[in-house]
Structure formats: C-alpha cells, structure tokens
Design a protein around this motif. Structure first.
Motif, short mmCIF file in Angstrom:
data_model
loop_
_atom_site.label_atom_id
_atom_site.label_comp_id
_atom_site.label_asym_id
_atom_site.label_seq_id
_atom_site.Cartn_x
_atom_site.Cartn_y
_atom_site.Cartn_z
N MET A 123 0.82 -1.20 0.00
CA MET A 123 0.00 0.00 0.00
C MET A 123 0.86 1.26 0.00
SD MET A 123 -3.39 -0.75 2.30
CE MET A 123 -4.14 0.73 1.60
N GLU A 124 2.05 1.16 0.59
CA GLU A 124 2.97 2.29 0.57
C GLU A 124 3.41 2.59 -0.86
OE1 GLU A 124 7.27 3.65 2.53
OE2 GLU A 124 6.41 1.69 2.98
N ILE A 125 3.75 1.55 -1.60
CA ILE A 125 4.13 1.75 -3.00
C ILE A 125 2.97 2.34 -3.78
CG2 ILE A 125 4.73 0.53 -5.13
CD1 ILE A 125 6.32 -1.44 -3.40
N LEU A 126 1.76 1.81 -3.56
CA LEU A 126 0.58 2.29 -4.28
C LEU A 126 0.32 3.76 -3.99
CD1 LEU A 126 -1.79 1.36 -6.10
CD2 LEU A 126 -3.09 0.97 -3.99
N GLY A 133 4.09 3.40 -10.47
CA GLY A 133 5.06 2.70 -9.65
C GLY A 133 4.61 1.29 -9.28
N SER A 134 3.32 1.14 -9.00
CA SER A 134 2.82 -0.18 -8.60
C SER A 134 2.89 -1.17 -9.75
CB SER A 134 1.37 -0.05 -8.11
OG SER A 134 1.31 0.75 -6.95
N LEU A 135 2.52 -0.73 -10.95
CA LEU A 135 2.60 -1.63 -12.11
C LEU A 135 4.06 -1.96 -12.43
CD1 LEU A 135 -0.17 -0.08 -14.39
CD2 LEU A 135 -0.27 -2.24 -13.11
N SER A 136 4.94 -1.00 -12.26
CA SER A 136 6.36 -1.26 -12.49
C SER A 136 6.89 -2.28 -11.48
CB SER A 136 7.16 0.04 -12.38
OG SER A 136 6.73 0.98 -13.35
N GLY A 138 5.08 -4.50 -9.92
CA GLY A 138 4.49 -5.78 -10.28
C GLY A 138 5.21 -6.42 -11.46
N ALA A 139 5.64 -5.60 -12.41
CA ALA A 139 6.37 -6.13 -13.57
C ALA A 139 7.70 -6.75 -13.15
CB ALA A 139 6.61 -5.02 -14.58
N ILE A 140 8.36 -6.13 -12.17
CA ILE A 140 9.62 -6.68 -11.66
C ILE A 140 9.38 -8.05 -11.02
CG2 ILE A 140 11.44 -6.38 -9.94
CD1 ILE A 140 11.19 -3.35 -10.42
N ILE A 141 8.30 -8.15 -10.23
CA ILE A 141 7.98 -9.42 -9.57
C ILE A 141 7.67 -10.49 -10.62
CG2 ILE A 141 6.40 -10.58 -8.00
CD1 ILE A 141 8.32 -8.55 -6.70
N ILE A 142 6.92 -10.12 -11.66
CA ILE A 142 6.57 -11.09 -12.71
C ILE A 142 7.83 -11.55 -13.45
CG2 ILE A 142 5.37 -11.35 -14.91
CD1 ILE A 142 3.18 -9.50 -13.77
#
Length: 206
Positions: A123-126, A133-136, A138-142
């Motif tokens: 939630m801090e990132i969001l 930033g959140s999608l970026s 998430g992309a790193i995690i994927i």
C-alpha cells in the motif's frame, strides 16, 4: 550454501528478535523466563524478565498497548488508500507518507506525535508512486518469477531444490511485506540479487 546464507541473512539482520521466538513462547506457556544465556538478544531477555514481574493490571496495560499498535496500522492503511485516491497515477511521491499523513488522517483517529513507516509495503508503494510505480513493481515481480520458472525448467534435480528454497525465502519476505516495510532493508535486495544470480548460473541439462 545459498539457502543457508539467505536464512542467516534474513533471520540475523532483518528480524533479529525472531531468533528469540521459542524463548518467548516458553515464557508465555510456563510464565518462567529462560536463563539469560539462552538469549542472543539481551534486550528480549530484559523485556521478558520485566514482564514476568508485572501485576495483572500492568499486563492488561501491555495488552492494550499491543492492541493500539494494531489500531494505528489500520489508520495508516486508511490514510494510504486516501493518498492513493488523491493522486492515483503518480502518487504523492516516494517517502512522503509521514509528511502527508496529517492531511489524509482518517476521521476519528488520534493525532500522532511521531509517524513511523506505514508498515504495509504494497500500500505504501501504491500511495507514494501510484499506478505507474505499482505496475512497475508488479512487472519486476513477474519478471523474477519468470526467471525462476525458466531456471526450474532447465535445471537438474539438485538445482531445483535450491530454486524451491530460494522461492520459499522470497515468498516469506513478500508475505511479510503486508505488515512491514521490507524494501528499506538492504538484505532484501541482496536476497533478490542472489535469486537472480541463481537463475543465471543454473545450466541447461546436457
């Protein structure tokens, strides 16, 4: 070696109090504090020894203090959501939670003299970086999950054991991110670097 290093890295540097968990559980069950030499963290020993001498009223006060911590975290989550809604695309800016908390403080919550980290990494990132930033993130995690999966497909049996252990370590840290800020710890980034390195050094089966 990689797995052992990862475990020591997390347990001894990120969450050292967890090393005292069994001693704390022993105290809660028996009411007796284990000997001081059983503790690596002497602060934990002193806290348990102090608690063992508390009156029932004082123990109730300690319990209420722990409940307050949970309530404050619920306030932080509510404030983070309001921050995100105020600037959903780019967020309020990295590291600005404490500066903006008073403006987005939930109705009915107390004014705090000290505002710590919000204790919820996602939630801090969001809130601070918005959807971008959140999608970026998430992309790193994927991408990391993809690296691990490809390494699993081409790795030998012994290599797959390492991958399972590394994935379990990453999942444990990731789950912890719901109630702690994990990305401020350099050890987490070292763990991520170890995971990526492991996916690189695993060679395809002959």
């Amino acid at each position: 070696a990689v797995v052992g290093f990862s475990i020591v890295l997390i347990d001894k540097t990120i969450y050292p109090n967890y090393l005292e968990a069994f001693n704390s559980i022993t105290y809660k069950i028996t009411g007796k504090v284990p000997p001081a030499d059983k503790f690596q963290n002497k602060d934990t020993y002193e806290v348990l020894r102090e608690n063992s001498n508390l009156t029932p009223a004082s123990k109730d006060a300690k319990y209420m203090e722990s409940l307050r911590s949970k309530v404050e975290r619920s306030w932080f989550r509510a404030a983070l959501w309001k921050m995100f809604k105020s600037s959903p695309v780019l967020g309020i800016g990295p590291g600005n939670f404490a500066q903006f908390y008073d403006r987005f403080q939930p109705v009915g919550s107390e004014k705090l003299s000290y505002i710590p980290k919000p204790h919820n990494q996602y939630m801090e990132i969001l809130a601070e970086t918005g959807l971008v930033g959140s999608l970026s993130f998430g992309a790193i995690i994927i991408c990391l999950a993809g690296y691990l999966y490809r390494a699993w497909c081409r790795g030998a049996k012994e290599d797959r054991k390492l991958l399972v252990a590394m994935t379990a370590s990453l999942l444990a840290v990731g789950i912890h991110g719901y109630s702690f800020g994990i990305l401020v710890h350099i050890q987490v980034w070292l763990l991520l670097a170890l995971a990526v390195s492991l996916t690189i050094i695993i060679r395809p089966l002959a």
